[in-house]
Scaffold this active site. Structure first.
Site, PDB file in Angstrom:
ATOM      1  N   ASP A   1       0.811  -1.219   0.000  1.00  0.00           N
ATOM      2  CA  ASP A   1       0.000   0.000   0.000  1.00  0.00           C
ATOM      3  C   ASP A   1       0.846   1.272   0.000  1.00  0.00           C
ATOM      4  OD1 ASP A   1       0.723  -0.753   2.619  1.00  0.00           O
ATOM      5  OD2 ASP A   1      -0.890   0.420   3.513  1.00  0.00           O
TER       6      ASP A   1
ATOM      7  N   HIS B   1       8.058  -0.372  12.832  1.00  0.00           N
ATOM      8  CA  HIS B   1       6.980  -1.136  12.207  1.00  0.00           C
ATOM      9  C   HIS B   1       7.416  -2.602  12.183  1.00  0.00           C
ATOM     10  CE1 HIS B   1       3.355  -1.637  10.035  1.00  0.00           C
ATOM     11  NE2 HIS B   1       3.859  -1.717   8.818  1.00  0.00           N
TER      12      HIS B   1
ATOM     13  N   ASP C   1       2.854   4.150   9.634  1.00  0.00           N
ATOM     14  CA  ASP C   1       3.137   2.727   9.864  1.00  0.00           C
ATOM     15  C   ASP C   1       4.223   2.524  10.920  1.00  0.00           C
ATOM     16  OD1 ASP C   1       1.993   0.743   7.317  1.00  0.00           O
ATOM     17  OD2 ASP C   1       1.793   2.913   7.194  1.00  0.00           O
TER      18      ASP C   1
END
Length: 304
Positions: A65, A138, A206
């Site tokens: 994404d 992340h 993220d």
């Protein structure tokens, strides 16, 4: 002046009314893009911004994404008749991913040059942008970015006259050039005042909340930060998948004290982010919801 456009605010997948999180910046005829998920070039077109001036594409991390829109974007740039090289900056592994994605974009009319970041911090200057990467937390290697536009000091005409600097040298010195004339060397520091406050935008998504984010976002004119979940009941899920809640992001904003803060990277399950914003503002009043296509012009502060 720095133009900022939040192209999309979605996390994980694009939705009918929410494009994937991506940020575009324009300054002095040059554009940079941070993150490029599926459909980014469509979001860009909806905002009326051209892909042709994009000189650099900066990737936070190698999840789909945030990078899978690259082939479509590169083809859009090619169709805009660009021939100058495009730089791509991202974490270790970016080169392999870019080469794999570009299998379906053969014969681009420009070079694609990849720079991989391997250190916790990385600095690069490009076309008037000072870009600083900082590693966040992340479940894969991920970076946040601060983008700054520096502002030189004022030209001091009195000092130039006192030093008997010829008038025809004033302009190149003001542009930062060292000049040799009549056997003498003249440098910009001889006539320029101290550097003035520039413009700074910080983008982070993220990640779990870690101290480096507030440290690097400190004093930003605009801080764009992930707010994956608005429902406080999703806090455990945020910890599990290495994301943030609205409230964790707002606490980082309170520590960083930016002039403005936008939340972005909303979970697909977050149908109505607005219902949570009042509680967020109790933590940091200048925190707002990001919106797809939101544009902001940031100008240098007027001198007092």
């Amino acid at each position: 002046m720095l133009d900022v456009c939040l192209l999309g605010t979605a996390g994980m997948m694009p939705l009918p009314n929410r494009w994937l999180t991506s940020l575009m910046l324009r300054y002095n005829g040059s554009s940079i893009l941070i993150d490029c998920g599926e459909g980014t070039q469509i979001a860009m077109k909806k905002c009326g911004w051209s892909p042709k001036p994009i000189d650099a594409i900066i990737i936070t991390h190698l999840h789909a994404d945030h990078i899978s829109g690259l082939p479509g974007l590169l083809l859009s740039i090619a169709n805009a008749d660009r021939t100058e090289p495009v730089k791509i900056i991202g974490p270790a592994g970016t080169r392999h991913v870019v080469e794999s994605l570009c299998v379906i974009t053969p014969e681009l009319p420009f070079e694609v040059n990849v720079t991989e970041i391997r250190e916790p911090f990385f600095d690069i200057s490009l076309n008037g942008y000072d870009i600083r990467a900082f590693r966040v937390k992340h479940n894969v290697i991920c970076y946040g970015y601060s983008v700054s536009i520096r502002r030189q000091g004022r030209f001091d005409t009195e000092r130039a006259k006192e030093k008997n600097i010829p008038l025809k040298l004033w302009n190149p010195l003001q542009k930062g050039n060292t000049v040799t004339f009549d056997g003498k060397v003249f440098t910009p520091d001889m006539v320029m005042g101290p550097e003035r406050k520039g413009i700074k935008v910080t983008y982070c998504t993220d990640t779990r909340p870690v101290p480096v984010i507030a440290e690097e976002a400190y004093g930003s004119d605009l801080f764009i930060c992930e707010g994956m979940y608005g429902d406080p009941a999703k806090a455990a899920k945020a910890r599990q998948y290495k994301h943030m809640t609205f409230y964790e992001a707002a606490e980082l904003g309170r520590q960083a004290d930016p002039k403005r803060m936008w939340l972005t990277h909303f979970s697909p399950s977050l149908a109505s982010p607005k219902k949570y914003i009042d509680k967020v503002k109790e933590i940091f009043p200048r925190c707002e919801l990001g919106k797809d296509g939101r544009i902001l012009e940031l100008d240098f502060e007027e001198d007092g």
